[in-house]
Design an enzyme around this catalytic site. Structure first.
Site, mmCIF file in Angstrom:
data_model
loop_
_atom_site.group_PDB
_atom_site.id
_atom_site.type_symbol
_atom_site.label_atom_id
_atom_site.label_comp_id
_atom_site.label_asym_id
_atom_site.label_seq_id
_atom_site.Cartn_x
_atom_site.Cartn_y
_atom_site.Cartn_z
ATOM 1 N N LYS A 1 34.447 -54.027 -5.727
ATOM 2 C CA LYS A 1 35.812 -53.511 -5.614
ATOM 3 C C LYS A 1 36.669 -54.447 -4.757
ATOM 4 O O LYS A 1 37.866 -54.576 -4.942
ATOM 5 C CB LYS A 1 35.753 -52.119 -4.995
ATOM 6 C CG LYS A 1 37.090 -51.458 -4.875
ATOM 7 C CD LYS A 1 36.918 -50.023 -4.459
ATOM 8 C CE LYS A 1 38.095 -49.590 -3.657
ATOM 9 N NZ LYS A 1 38.017 -49.794 -2.248
ATOM 10 N N HIS B 1 25.783 -38.821 -6.255
ATOM 11 C CA HIS B 1 27.108 -39.354 -6.428
ATOM 12 C C HIS B 1 27.925 -38.354 -7.198
ATOM 13 O O HIS B 1 27.422 -37.657 -8.046
ATOM 14 C CB HIS B 1 27.088 -40.708 -7.110
ATOM 15 C CG HIS B 1 27.105 -41.762 -6.064
ATOM 16 N ND1 HIS B 1 27.823 -41.585 -4.911
ATOM 17 C CD2 HIS B 1 26.504 -42.943 -5.949
ATOM 18 C CE1 HIS B 1 27.643 -42.646 -4.150
ATOM 19 N NE2 HIS B 1 26.842 -43.476 -4.747
#
EC number: 4.1.1.31
Length: 883
Positions: free
Chosen positions: A546, A138
């Site tokens: 999200k 990431h």
């Protein structure tokens, strides 16, 4: 308690002092004085001195452009050193390791004390242990590889200094080495100059294997074996290695156009090359160690007359020659040369295992068990854990890419447009083609670039040595046809085995439909025949949070898992849930033990498969000792979850969660999607736009180059809010929902849930952790410095909400202050705040200067831009999680 921290604090202040001397040598007394003044003001401001807080703000606002970078670097480097000291503290005899009796031993004793568990049941649970850690690149690992290496060396110095028997001259030598390392770090640029390529990311992953896991895994297995012998009188079989590693680096192409079929092919070769390199070092040691003569008739028959005088050494030398030939061939392939495969090319683990295991059996039989169980056993276990591929690779691609490829094929064949068909028609077509003997792809057809890339990737999978690719993950999976489509494309590429294909359900709606999709798939006879009783499903944590906020997302994740477990149990399918957790709370991160025990009962029966992301890889596997401790935590959590599963939640608790989920999702979306001021506020109050400039991962920050919050990847979204200390994605909506349920007279029910239901108590614990890292005055300062006055009311509203939320959570948890049950984490956050606060204030100032320059149409000042990057990296180190 305080004695433990005093060891940590004295290490932190000692490292700080050395850093101070380094800064003075490099830049002179006046810069060090400036840094010291700021540090003292920050400490006093944290203690509540308002006058000093104002002075801190003024001092930082008045820094000249020349002073910006040194000050930012001083605090950023200090936080890296504090993190290093803390990582050492977690494994040092004076630190956490001392107060933390061996975690596996504690779990085994707990299990043995259960009236309804006997040793045989526990042993069976140990034998079915399975832990697969999936390393992902990431973009959140901000720290450069060269600095990570230096931090590891600093750790070694701290270890030597801890030795009470160390002689004075040795202590001086270690201190000199420490000064060198800190000076080297200071004079190294901490920000990468260009984005890493996917191959660079893969190399970073291999470095973790080499520097830490290679030693950590055998050490962990020794530890596990000792505890099992002591508590159950049970020895681990030589070939039993419950842990394996997979990687997304070089395989994850979702939204990353830089990961192509050629890149994946290259990374697969590179991974095998690295494996031969590491095994050669092992075999080199064994050649010198295994000089014994006595051997069993079986071994002597294996080596023949030629090797009879030193049979073990003879076998090791033969293996060494094979490894060297394999390595040369791989090197040539990596350079693009096409060579015929040499005799004895190593492609399967058995080829490594057999000669080593023959030596092991012979040594045991000849009374040399003590030798067999030394280096040789460690190497055998590495063969089982890493083997010829070193780490296996997952391929990940977005579902629409497969749909588009099939659409292009059907249009060319003149049988219609697959993309516009109904789900039923798609399934009928796919099953017909999957059962067909003739190929679907026309011979001389020229596909578009995007489709060619999808087909080429399938070809790479079909051609890779068996066992080097672990699974094909389909992101944004929504329907059964998404899964069948991948099976068809793999069939067309000529794959000769059933590749695990895992749908990833990641939005709120997709999680809610996951069970329905899997039920439909399992009702297809062809599909049941293909999967042979095993299914993997991936649960997405970051995108659902999200999309709907943490409270609604975590309940949807729980329910999806619960339903899938029950469906697969009924169908007689062994389900492996693959958890796509992130390092930060808004992406599903939680302390491993708590997170695993808070999952639905039965969720770990098929073992645990979980992503380890970016910066968390360094915190959890950065050193061999830390690796042992992380793997032990996972092991004990899996054993406990399988043998003492958490209770099924009461119906009334489920109803409350449904209620919390609806209210929190409405609140969250009310701000994030419906409030017209929200996106402009987000863009100005956080460094979101500036984050795009950081050369972090190889993946673009947005799925689509234009668009609002919804097109932002989950990681930059969370990273941005972590920087301004509002931590919004990790709490927005949760407290409002809890408050509403309390007002409805259900506080005592919530308290019972907190006490008796691990899922709920973990949720609250994670909220407390986020609240401890959030900071109202800093978030307010960002607003004043960066946000248009018309948007101030929104910022104030959000901060008021945060304050209310903290009160609600403390009331339900019956705590007077945050993190009461985890003083060690609270201590660690407090310790770092003194150094993170100045970086936050400085960051707001730098954002202000940088944006002003842009508005005036001037070209950016490199000193400001560089210092800004350093504050972003520094705050990330201070928060101990980026996105």
């Amino acid at each position: 308690m305080n004695e433990q921290y005093s060891a940590l604090r004295s290490n932190v202040s000692m490292l700080g002092k050395v850093l101070g001397e380094t800064i003075k040598d490099a830049l002179g007394e006046h810069i060090l004085d400036r840094v010291e003044t700021i540090r003292k003001l920050s400490k006093s401001s944290r203690a509540g001195n308002e006058a000093n807080r104002q002075e801190l703000l003024t001092t930082l606002q008045n820094l000249s452009n020349d002073e910006l970078l040194p000050v930012a670097r001083a605090f950023s480097q200090f936080l890296n050193l504090a993190n290093t000291a803390e990582q050492y503290h977690s494994i040092s005899p004076k630190g956490e390791a001392a107060s933390n009796p061996e975690v596996i031993a504690r779990t085994l004793r707990k299990l043995k004390n259960q009236p309804d568990l006997n040793d045989a049941t526990i042993k069976k649970a140990v034998e079915s242990l399975s832990l697969e850690l999936v390393l992902t690149a990431h973009p959140t690992e901000i720290t450069r590889r060269t600095l990570i290496h230096k931090m590891g060396e600093i750790n070694n110095c701290l270890k030597q200094l801890d030795n009470t028997d160390i002689a004075d001259y040795e202590r001086h030598q270690v201190m000199r080495r420490l000064r060198q390392l800190i000076a080297q770090s200071w004079h190294t640029d901490e920000i990468r100059k260009q984005r890493p390529s996917p191959v660079d990311e893969a190399k970073w992953g291999f470095a973790v294997v080499e520097n830490s896991l290679w030693q950590g895994v055998p050490n962990y297995l020794r530890e596990l074996n000792e505890q099992l012998e002591e508590n159950l009188g049970y020895k681990l079989p030589v070939d039993f290695v419950p842990v394996r590693f997979t990687s997304w680096m070089g395989g994850d192409r979702d939204g990353n156009p830089n990961v192509t079929a050629d890149i994946t092919r290259h990374v697969l070769l590179l991974s095998r090359w690295k494996a031969t390199d590491l095994f050669l070092k092992d075999i080199h040691v064994l050649v010198s160690e295994l000089s014994m003569v006595e051997a069993t008739p079986e071994l002597l028959a294996l080596v023949g007359e030629e090797g009879a005088s030193e049979p073990y050494r003879y076998l090791m030398k033969k293996l060494r020659a094979r490894l060297m030939a394999t390595q040369s061939w791989l090197e040539a392939r990596l350079k693009g040369e096409k060579l015929p495969k040499p005799d004895g090319l190593l492609t399967q683990n058995e080829q490594l295992w057999e000669p080593l295991y023959a030596c092991y059996q012979s040594l045991q039989a000849c009374g040399m068990g003590i030798i067999a169980n030394g280096e040789l056993l460690d190497t055998l276990r590495r063969v089982k854990c890493f083997g010829v591929p070193l780490v296996r690779i997952d391929i990940r691609q977005e579902s629409t890419r497969h749909t588009e490829a099939l659409g292009e094929i059907t249009r060319y064949l003149g049988i219609g447009d697959y993309e516009s068909w109904s789900e039923a028609d798609k399934q009928a077509f796919l099953i017909r083609e999957l059962n067909s003997k003739r190929p679907l792809l026309p011979r001389n057809w020229e596909p578009s670039n995007d489709t060619r890339e999808v087909l080429e990737t399938c070809k790479v999978i079909a051609e890779a040595p068996k066992g080097s690719i672990a699974a094909y993950v389909i992101s944004m999976a929504k329907t059964p046809s998404d899964v069948l489509a991948v099976h068809l494309l793999l069939k067309e590429a000529g794959i000769g085995f059933a590749m695990p294909v895992a749908p990833l359900f990641e939005t709120l709606d997709d999680l809610n439909n996951a069970d329905d999709v899997m039920t439909q798939l399992l009702n297809i006879d062809w599909y049941r025949g293909l999967i042979q009783g095993k299914q993997m499903v991936m649960i997405g944590y970051s995108d659902s949070a999200k999309d709907a906020g943490v409270m609604a997302a975590s309940w949807a994740q729980y329910q999806a898992q619960d339903a899938l477990i029950k469906t697969c149990e009924k169908a007689g399918i062994e389900l492996t849930l693959f958890h796509g957790r992130g390092g930060s709370i808004g992406r599903g991160g939680a302390p491993a033990h708590a997170a695993l025990l808070s999952q639905p009962p039965g969720s770990l029966k098929g073992g645990l498969r979980v992503t380890e992301q970016g910066e968390m890889i360094r915190f959890k596997y950065g050193l061999p000792e830390v690796t042992v401790s992380s793997l032990s935590l996972y092991t004990s959590a899996i054993l406990e979850a399988n043998l003492l599963p958490p209770p099924e939640p009461k119906d009334s608790w489920r109803h409350i969660m449904d209620e919390l989920s609806v209210i929190s999702c409405e609140t969250y979306r009310g701000y994030v999607r419906e409030n017209k001021d929200f996106v402009p506020y987000f863009r100005s109050a956080t460094p979101e736009q500036e984050l795009g400039k950081l050369p972090l991962g190889s993946r673009p920050a947005k799925r689509r180059p234009t668009g609002g919050v919804e097109s932002l990847r989950a990681i930059p979204w969370i990273f941005a809010w972590t920087q301004n200390r509002l931590m919004l994605p990790a709490w927005l909506g949760a407290g409002t929902a809890l408050q509403k349920v309390v007002e409805d007279g259900k506080q005592s029910e919530l308290e019972a849930m907190c006490r008796d239901w691990p899922f709920f108590s973990t949720r609250l614990g994670m909220l407390e952790m986020v609240f401890s890292k959030a900071d109202l005055w800093l978030a307010d300062y960002y607003d004043q410095r960066l946000v248009a006055k018309t948007l101030w009311p929104l910022g104030k509203e959000l901060r008021d909400l945060l304050e209310e939320d903290i009160k609600v959570v403390l009331a339900i948890a019956n705590d007077s202050h945050l993190m009461a049950d985890l003083p060690w984490i609270a201590e660690s956050i407090q310790l770092r705040n003194v150094y993170t606060d100045p970086l936050n204030v400085l960051q707001a100032e730098l954002l202000y200067r940088s944006r002003l320059t842009e508005e005036q149409g001037k070209s950016p000042d490199p000193r400001v831009e560089q210092a800004l990057m350093v504050t972003i990296a520094g705050v990330a180190a201070g928060m101990r999680n980026t996105g």
